[in-house]
Design a protein around this motif. Structure first.
Motif, short mmCIF file in Angstrom:
data_model
loop_
_atom_site.label_atom_id
_atom_site.label_comp_id
_atom_site.label_asym_id
_atom_site.label_seq_id
_atom_site.Cartn_x
_atom_site.Cartn_y
_atom_site.Cartn_z
N PRO A 120 -19.17 -45.13 -32.04
CA PRO A 120 -17.94 -44.57 -31.45
C PRO A 120 -18.20 -44.09 -30.03
CG PRO A 120 -18.91 -43.01 -32.98
CD PRO A 120 -19.71 -44.27 -33.11
N PRO A 121 -17.39 -44.49 -29.08
CA PRO A 121 -17.57 -44.03 -27.69
C PRO A 121 -17.06 -42.59 -27.54
CG PRO A 121 -15.69 -45.51 -27.84
CD PRO A 121 -16.28 -45.46 -29.21
N ILE A 122 -17.97 -41.64 -27.57
CA ILE A 122 -17.62 -40.22 -27.48
C ILE A 122 -17.92 -39.73 -26.06
CG2 ILE A 122 -17.98 -37.93 -28.45
CD1 ILE A 122 -16.80 -39.92 -30.40
N LEU A 131 -17.91 -38.51 -15.86
CA LEU A 131 -17.59 -38.71 -17.27
C LEU A 131 -18.36 -39.91 -17.81
CD1 LEU A 131 -15.70 -37.64 -19.53
CD2 LEU A 131 -14.07 -39.40 -18.83
N SER A 132 -19.07 -39.72 -18.90
CA SER A 132 -19.87 -40.81 -19.47
C SER A 132 -19.99 -40.61 -20.97
CB SER A 132 -21.26 -40.86 -18.83
OG SER A 132 -21.95 -39.64 -19.05
N VAL A 133 -20.34 -41.70 -21.65
CA VAL A 133 -20.52 -41.66 -23.09
C VAL A 133 -21.83 -40.95 -23.41
CG1 VAL A 133 -20.70 -43.04 -25.20
CG2 VAL A 133 -19.23 -43.80 -23.31
N VAL A 134 -21.81 -40.13 -24.46
CA VAL A 134 -23.03 -39.42 -24.85
C VAL A 134 -24.06 -40.42 -25.37
CG1 VAL A 134 -21.76 -37.30 -25.38
CG2 VAL A 134 -22.16 -38.99 -27.17
N GLY A 135 -25.33 -40.07 -25.18
CA GLY A 135 -26.40 -40.91 -25.69
C GLY A 135 -26.76 -42.06 -24.77
N THR A 136 -27.82 -42.78 -25.15
CA THR A 136 -28.29 -43.95 -24.41
C THR A 136 -28.54 -45.08 -25.39
OG1 THR A 136 -30.63 -43.34 -24.60
CG2 THR A 136 -29.41 -42.44 -22.72
N LYS A 152 -28.10 -39.03 -33.60
CA LYS A 152 -28.46 -37.72 -33.07
C LYS A 152 -28.86 -37.83 -31.60
CE LYS A 152 -30.10 -36.06 -37.56
NZ LYS A 152 -31.24 -35.47 -38.31
N PRO A 153 -27.89 -38.04 -30.73
CA PRO A 153 -28.23 -38.17 -29.30
C PRO A 153 -28.56 -36.82 -28.67
CG PRO A 153 -25.86 -38.29 -29.60
CD PRO A 153 -26.46 -38.23 -30.98
N ALA A 154 -29.65 -36.77 -27.94
CA ALA A 154 -30.00 -35.55 -27.19
C ALA A 154 -29.15 -35.47 -25.93
CB ALA A 154 -31.49 -35.55 -26.85
N PHE A 155 -29.00 -34.27 -25.41
CA PHE A 155 -28.16 -34.11 -24.23
C PHE A 155 -28.66 -32.96 -23.36
CE2 PHE A 155 -26.23 -31.34 -27.43
CZ PHE A 155 -26.12 -30.15 -26.74
N ILE A 156 -28.35 -33.05 -22.09
CA ILE A 156 -28.42 -31.95 -21.12
C ILE A 156 -27.07 -31.96 -20.41
CG2 ILE A 156 -29.56 -30.97 -19.10
CD1 ILE A 156 -32.11 -32.30 -19.92
N ILE A 157 -26.20 -31.09 -20.84
CA ILE A 157 -24.81 -31.09 -20.36
C ILE A 157 -24.62 -29.96 -19.36
CG2 ILE A 157 -22.40 -30.77 -21.02
CD1 ILE A 157 -23.02 -32.04 -23.66
#
Length: 468
Positions: A120-122, A131-136, A152-157
């Motif tokens: 799913p494009p979140i 603005l970008s999709v979470v994860g890689t 379980k995508p990691a993030f630095i938001i």
């Protein structure tokens, strides 16, 4: 929908899939991997919507695990968070039995690269960056035999935050950001959450901010479904109390003592120094707070008012110095003499009443000794020159103290005119006396005004900080 069309499967992730393949009963042979891959993924296409009935709605569950608050900039109005999302959904077109036909071991879970699966494009809203999709594409997605996908995508938001600095440094901030989908309608894809708060099991405390509570909520519109993550922060105020609030409060109190300084010891220079010190503190606060007037920091407003008040004190100090340096021969106007004399008499009446007897060598002032329940009389010499009150009379070369059980019959109360010289001879008042009288009056007025300002401005902040 264009994104639901079939296209050839990307075989580039096949070898990664083999390396990340999991089994339950032990090691699986390479031949089993190839057979499982060819059988299960032969007809799978990552561009296919993961529902057998393409008009059915897919539910995607989102939760968040927060590791730490990397930075919170109240000046820029941004917050940087570090953690990972937990996104799960159930596909109907990618399933298998626990033990596929032709495979020796039981296979329950496989880790597949995101680039080889539909996901799913979140998107993350309220972000400062683009603005970008979470994860890689390097993320791995856990796929179970029943079609459950866990990502379980990691993030630095770095998200925007509306900063409220009204009660700085006892302020509390509330920051939130939303997650939603852009490519699917609410009838095709909906977002939900399995928890009402963030997972803070491994959260590392921030040195400036305490995290009080977190909340997770969902809302829907005609265009999309949103999941909102909210964080409630409270500033650690001890440092700012020590280096900002306490010195400012003490400076405000010291400001009034300028009127008690001797005229020839730099009274005006002292007032100017306090004024400039307030401007330094105002600059320090301005460099650390956002440049906004809605709302304005109460502490900044308090310093501005103290600066204006200090400027008034400086101007008054200049005039009091001028009055003090006037020649002694210059007569004080009767109106000014009357005002000063009235103030002095009022002060005398407010003092404790004293008793005195006429003595051949002076005046005897009586006091009561509660220790031995006896009256004691100290004999003073009354000089010929006029002095300001009894407290200014000089001691004689000798001092006589006599103790008696009862006061002598000629004891009487001292009147205000007998205690206060200004009540007797106001026509002999000089400008030096006038300036001294007004110095005491201005000192008391300054302390009273500063106490009122401190109560009005600091009391709400101290209540917010839990100090009151």
């Amino acid at each position: 929908m264009a994104d639901k069309k079939l296209s050839p499967f990307n075989f580039g992730g096949f070898f990664i899939f083999l390396l990340c393949f999991q089994t339950v009963n032990g090691v699986t042979l390479a031949s089993d991997w190839q057979f499982f891959y060819n059988k299960i993924f032969a007809d799978y296409n990552k561009l296919s919507f993961p529902m057998n009935n393409q008009s059915d709605q897919l539910n995607v569950s989102i939760s968040m695990k927060l590791d730490n608050i990397q930075e919170f900039s109240d000046r820029d109005g941004t917050i940087t968070l570090v953690g990972n999302f937990i996104i799960s959904w159930k596909s109907e077109i990618l399933t298998w039995t626990e033990k596929p036909v032709g495979v020796i071991d039981v296979i329950t879970t496989a880790k597949i690269p995101r680039s080889d699966l539909w996901y799913p494009p979140i998107y993350t809203y309220n972000g400062v960056d683009q603005l970008s999709v979470v994860g890689t594409n390097n993320d791995l997605i856990d796929v179970r035999f029943d079609g459950t996908h866990t990502w379980k995508p990691a993030f630095i938001i770095k998200a925007g935050c509306d900063v409220n600095i009204e009660l700085f440094p006892f302020d509390s901030q509330t920051c939130s950001f939303d997650m939603s989908h852009l490519d699917y309608s609410p009838e095709e894809l909906s977002l939900s959450t399995t928890s009402t708060s963030l997972d803070t099991t491994d959260f590392a405390q921030n040195i400036v901010w305490d995290m009080n509570t977190t909340t997770v909520s969902t809302r829907s519109t005609s265009k999309a479904t949103y999941v909102s993550f909210t964080i409630h922060l409270k500033r650690r105020s001890t440092y700012f109390v020590i280096v900002l609030a306490a010195p400012i409060l003490l400076l405000g109190i010291i400001n009034g003592f300028a009127f008690l300084m001797p005229i020839d010891h730099g009274r005006v220079g002292f007032s100017m120094t306090v004024y400039l010190t307030f401007s330094v503190f105002l600059t320090i606060i301005g460099d650390n707070l956002p440049r906004t007037s809605n709302p304005l920091s109460t502490l900044s407003l308090y310093i501005v008012i103290l600066m204006a008040f200090s400027g008034v004190i400086t101007i008054i100090s200049i005039f009091t110095v001028r009055q003090h340096l006037k020649t002694v021969d210059l007569k004080v106007p009767s109106v000014v003499a009357f005002i000063v004399g009235t103030m002095c008499c009022m002060v005398c009446r407010c003092k404790r009443e004293k008793k005195a007897t006429i003595h051949p060598d002076g005046i005897s002032i009586s006091s009561y000794d509660f220790a031995d329940k006896k009256r004691k009389f100290d004999v003073y010499y009354l000089p010929q020159e006029h002095k300001f009150g009894v407290s200014n009379v000089k001691w004689d070369k000798w001092k006589k103290r006599e103790e008696i059980e009862e006061p002598p019959p000629y004891t009487k109360k001292l009147t205000c005119s007998e205690r206060c010289w200004f009540c007797r001879v106001p026509e002999e008042m000089t400008w030096v006396t006038v300036s001294r009288a007004f110095d005491y009056l201005l000192f008391l007025a300054t302390i009273a005004v500063h106490s009122y300002l401190a109560y009005v401005f600091l009391n709400p902040m101290l209540k917010e900080g839990g100090y009151v």
